[in-house]
Every structure is written in structure tokens, then in C-alpha cells.
Design a protein around this motif. Structure first.
Motif, PDB file in Angstrom:
ATOM      1  N   THR A 199       0.872  -1.013  -0.038  1.00 36.76           N
ATOM      2  CA  THR A 199      -0.047   0.173  -0.072  1.00 36.76           C
ATOM      3  C   THR A 199       0.810   1.161  -0.208  1.00 36.76           C
ATOM      4  O   THR A 199       2.130   1.249   0.416  1.00 36.76           O
ATOM      5  CB  THR A 199      -0.627   0.133   1.219  1.00 36.76           C
ATOM      6  OG1 THR A 199      -0.088   0.246   2.438  1.00 36.76           O
ATOM      7  CG2 THR A 199      -1.536  -1.303   1.331  1.00 36.76           C
ATOM      8  N   TYR A 221      -4.523  -8.659   4.822  1.00 37.30           N
ATOM      9  CA  TYR A 221      -5.037  -7.431   4.421  1.00 37.30           C
ATOM     10  C   TYR A 221      -5.226  -6.613   5.555  1.00 37.30           C
ATOM     11  O   TYR A 221      -4.837  -5.527   5.635  1.00 37.30           O
ATOM     12  CB  TYR A 221      -6.138  -7.593   3.578  1.00 37.30           C
ATOM     13  CG  TYR A 221      -5.917  -7.669   2.126  1.00 37.30           C
ATOM     14  CD1 TYR A 221      -6.127  -6.677   1.114  1.00 37.30           C
ATOM     15  CD2 TYR A 221      -5.260  -9.045   1.720  1.00 37.30           C
ATOM     16  CE1 TYR A 221      -6.135  -7.051  -0.165  1.00 37.30           C
ATOM     17  CE2 TYR A 221      -5.242  -9.206   0.168  1.00 37.30           C
ATOM     18  CZ  TYR A 221      -5.661  -8.232  -0.527  1.00 37.30           C
ATOM     19  OH  TYR A 221      -5.264  -8.469  -2.029  1.00 37.30           O
ATOM     20  N   ARG A 222      -5.639  -7.249   6.655  1.00 35.97           N
ATOM     21  CA  ARG A 222      -6.041  -6.608   7.887  1.00 35.97           C
ATOM     22  C   ARG A 222      -4.651  -6.129   8.499  1.00 35.97           C
ATOM     23  O   ARG A 222      -4.632  -4.962   9.382  1.00 35.97           O
ATOM     24  CB  ARG A 222      -7.016  -7.302   8.874  1.00 35.97           C
ATOM     25  CG  ARG A 222      -7.202  -6.800  10.124  1.00 35.97           C
ATOM     26  CD  ARG A 222      -8.040  -7.405  11.070  1.00 35.97           C
ATOM     27  NE  ARG A 222      -8.212  -6.656  12.084  1.00 35.97           N
ATOM     28  CZ  ARG A 222      -8.773  -7.259  13.320  1.00 35.97           C
ATOM     29  NH1 ARG A 222      -9.204  -8.467  13.238  1.00 35.97           N
ATOM     30  NH2 ARG A 222      -9.010  -6.475  14.490  1.00 35.97           N
ATOM     31  N   ASP A 272      -3.447  -3.050   6.781  1.00 37.59           N
ATOM     32  CA  ASP A 272      -4.353  -1.924   7.141  1.00 37.59           C
ATOM     33  C   ASP A 272      -4.383  -1.400   8.438  1.00 37.59           C
ATOM     34  O   ASP A 272      -4.216  -0.072   8.817  1.00 37.59           O
ATOM     35  CB  ASP A 272      -5.849  -2.386   6.802  1.00 37.59           C
ATOM     36  CG  ASP A 272      -6.046  -2.212   5.184  1.00 37.59           C
ATOM     37  OD1 ASP A 272      -5.064  -2.121   4.288  1.00 37.59           O
ATOM     38  OD2 ASP A 272      -7.053  -3.235   4.731  1.00 37.59           O
ATOM     39  N   ASP A 273      -4.151  -2.341   9.459  1.00 35.78           N
ATOM     40  CA  ASP A 273      -4.078  -1.704  10.664  1.00 35.78           C
ATOM     41  C   ASP A 273      -2.758  -1.077  10.954  1.00 35.78           C
ATOM     42  O   ASP A 273      -2.755   0.260  11.591  1.00 35.78           O
ATOM     43  CB  ASP A 273      -3.959  -3.095  11.668  1.00 35.78           C
ATOM     44  CG  ASP A 273      -5.411  -3.462  12.008  1.00 35.78           C
ATOM     45  OD1 ASP A 273      -6.297  -2.804  11.616  1.00 35.78           O
ATOM     46  OD2 ASP A 273      -5.763  -4.653  12.783  1.00 35.78           O
ATOM     47  N   GLU A 290      -2.704   2.221   9.248  1.00 38.53           N
ATOM     48  CA  GLU A 290      -3.760   3.324  10.268  1.00 38.53           C
ATOM     49  C   GLU A 290      -3.080   3.773  11.283  1.00 38.53           C
ATOM     50  O   GLU A 290      -3.005   5.117  11.611  1.00 38.53           O
ATOM     51  CB  GLU A 290      -5.155   2.627  10.560  1.00 38.53           C
ATOM     52  CG  GLU A 290      -5.774   3.329  11.585  1.00 38.53           C
ATOM     53  CD  GLU A 290      -6.562   4.522  10.805  1.00 38.53           C
ATOM     54  OE1 GLU A 290      -6.946   5.424  11.563  1.00 38.53           O
ATOM     55  OE2 GLU A 290      -6.474   4.864   9.569  1.00 38.53           O
TER      56      GLU A 290
END
Length: 307
Positions: free
Chosen positions: A248, A277-278, A281-282, A285
Motif C-alpha cells: 500500500t 490485508y487486515r 491496514d491496521d 492506520e
């Protein structure tokens, strides 16, 4: 009616009763003759007339006493009034200092201008993003330890253990593919990385610093080819070196941040690998929140400084 030569002795007092008192056997008997007074001693006194004359004298004395009392009262009242007037005159000078002004003492012209003061409005608090949008204002110290604190990261119910961290000013050296040129071409000045692991999933986060917000945004937009090199160590073996991983790219202010996430077992990541994916993303963030906190801290410190 006459009583011989002069009035009886009791007449002069006006209060004696014409009774023969003190003679045994004669008490309570009006008109009884005392010893040595026979029937020829003289006519019998008119007791009703004597009583009427005595009452008249008593009334005159009472009127005289009432009149005298009234005159004394008037005299005392006049004396008290004089004392009060004198007391008021004596206190006149002392009361003038505290007496309220009369209407004639007040100024009649109320149109004179009165002092005015300009309304002051406190300046608005600084915008936190201003402090993280350019190197000129973003002066607070920064390091992997301050950007990625602690030994683990909790996001919701997920807990990630922190692995190795690193920092370099040669941003291209920790990237592969086209991302190397993207970082160098836009003037990346520093890259800080950290790795987090949960179970068989691992992710490396890299935060790149640029001089301006525009350069960071451009680097994010151009990072569609190439990816960040994973950082192993501190209990985490190498991952995402020769297999397909999920990457990402994002930016905020003068910061661009990148992730590379995959399996520690070395297998390829597919779209069905929701845990990978999680994980990516975590951690992405968390990096975003840390950049925002950095801006807020510097804005708060600036607001507390005296003008």
C-alpha cells in the motif's frame, strides 16, 4: 349657710370627713355632738353643702396640676428640639463627606465621549497540519522510537508484536523496483521502518519524509510499481523477498507511508488472505495516527507560547 364664726376646722383641709372619730360609741354616726357641746352650742352644719364645697376645691387643684404638667411637657419638648437641632448642625460637616450628591450637583452634560476599548478576539489555534506539511515548520525531533513506540501495537482486538526498526537518509536503498526512483526523484530525505507480526502474518511499515506536502503526494501517486523492502530481525525472519505480497502507499502532509505485508511461511498472498490485508491496514492506520499526533503536539506547543 353660715357656721358661726368661720368654717369648721376640717373645712380648711378639704379632705377630712365631718365625723366625730375616736369617741367610743359614736363611730359611724354623722352629726353626733362631742363632749361639752349641747343642743345650744349652735345650729347643725349643712353636711351636703360642705361636701359640695370640698369637691369644688379638689377640682380646682386638679385643673391646676394638669395645666402645670402640660406646660412642663411643652417646655421639655422645646428643649429636646433645640438639642436635636444643635446635634444636626454639629454633624453637618462630618456627614458631607459621605452624603450622596443632589440632582443639582450632578453634571448636566452627558454627551461627553467616554473611553472606549477595542474588542480583542483571541487568534484561532494553529492548524496541526501546517506543522507537518513542510520541513520549514516541522521541527520537532523524530525517530523510529518516537514514531513506533512500545514493544507491541494494539488496534481494536488485534495485538501485534513489534520486531526490528531502522532509519536511513538513503531512501532508495530500502526500496525495490520503480519505487527507488520515485523516492529519489521527489527528494526523500529520510525513511524510517518498523516490522510488526501477528501469528504467521508480518508487515513492514516505512514512513518517508519530504520537504513539502506536494512532493510527498507525488511520491504516493507514482508508487504503483515497486515496493518497500521488508525488515527482518528481532525474532522475525525474512518475508516478502521472493513471493507475492500485498503493498500500500498513502501520504499526509509531508509524509508518505508504505506497507508490505505477507506470510512468514513464504507463501504468496492472494485476495482471499483477509488476515494479511487486515495486518497491513491496521499498521498503516497506526502510522497515519502517529503523523497526526505529531502535528497536534507542535500546534499545541505553539499556542501556549506568549504572543
Amino acid at each position: 349657710m353660715t357656721f358661726g364664726q368661720g368654717e369648721p376646722p376640717w373645712g380648711s383641709g378639704g379632705s377630712h370627713t365631718p365625723w366625730n372619730q375616736g369617741q367610743p360609741g359614736n363611730q359611724g354616726r354623722p352629726g353626733h355632738q362631742g363632749p361639752g357641746q349641747g343642743p345650744d352650742s349652735g345650729p347643725t352644719p349643712d353636711w351636703a353643702a360642705l361636701a359640695e364645697a370640698s369637691a369644688a376645691r379638689t377640682r380646682r387643684k386638679r385643673l391646676l396640676m394638669i395645666g402645670g404638667s402640660a406646660l412642663a411637657t411643652v417646655a421639655i419638648g422645646a428643649a429636646v428640639a433645640v438639642v436635636i437641632v444643635n446635634a444636626d448642625n454639629g454633624d453637618k460637616d462630618n456627614s458631607s463627606a459621605t452624603a450622596l450628591p443632589t440632582a443639582s450637583d450632578l453634571p448636566s452634560d452627558t454627551t461627553q465621549p467616554v473611553p472606549s476599548f477595542a474588542a480583542t478576539t483571541p487568534p484561532p489555534p494553529p492548524d496541526p497540519k501546517e506543522f507537518i506539511s513542510s520541513a520549514a515548520k516541522d521541527k520537532a525531533p523524530i525517530s523510529p522510537e518516537s514514531l513506533f513506540p512500545g514493544s507491541q501495537l494494539t488496534m481494536g482486538t488485534a495485538v501485534y508484536k513489534k520486531g526490528a526498526t531502522g532509519s536511513t537518509t538513503n531512501c532508495a536503498s530500502v526500496a525495490r523496483g520503480d519505487l527507488r526512483q520515485v523516492l529519489s526523484g521527489n527528494g526523500c530525505t529520510r525513511m524510517m521502518r518498523a516490522t510488526y507480526v501477528k501469528g504467521k502474518n508480518a508487515v513492514t511499515i516505512g514512513v518517508a519524509l519530504f520537504d513539502t506536502e506536494a512532493k510527498a503526494r507525488k511520491a504516493k501517486e507514482q508508487a504503483d510499481k515497486g515496493n518497500l523492502l521488508s525488515l527482518s530481525g528481532a525474532g522475525v525472519s525474512g518475508f516478502c523477498n521472493t513471493v507475492v505480497c500485498r503493498t500500500t502507499a498513502n501520504s499526509y502532509g509531508r509524509y508518505a507511508y508504505f506497507t508490505v505485508a505477507g506470510w512468514t511461511s513464504g507463501k504468496n498472498v492472494t485476495t482471499k488472505d483477509s488476515t494479511v490485508y487486515r495486518t497491513g491496514d491496521d499498521v498503516a492506520e497506526f502510522a497515519f495516527q502517529q503523523i497526526i499526533r505529531r502535528g497536534e503536539a507542535q500546534a499545541s506547543a505553539a499556542a501556549e507560547q506568549p504572543l
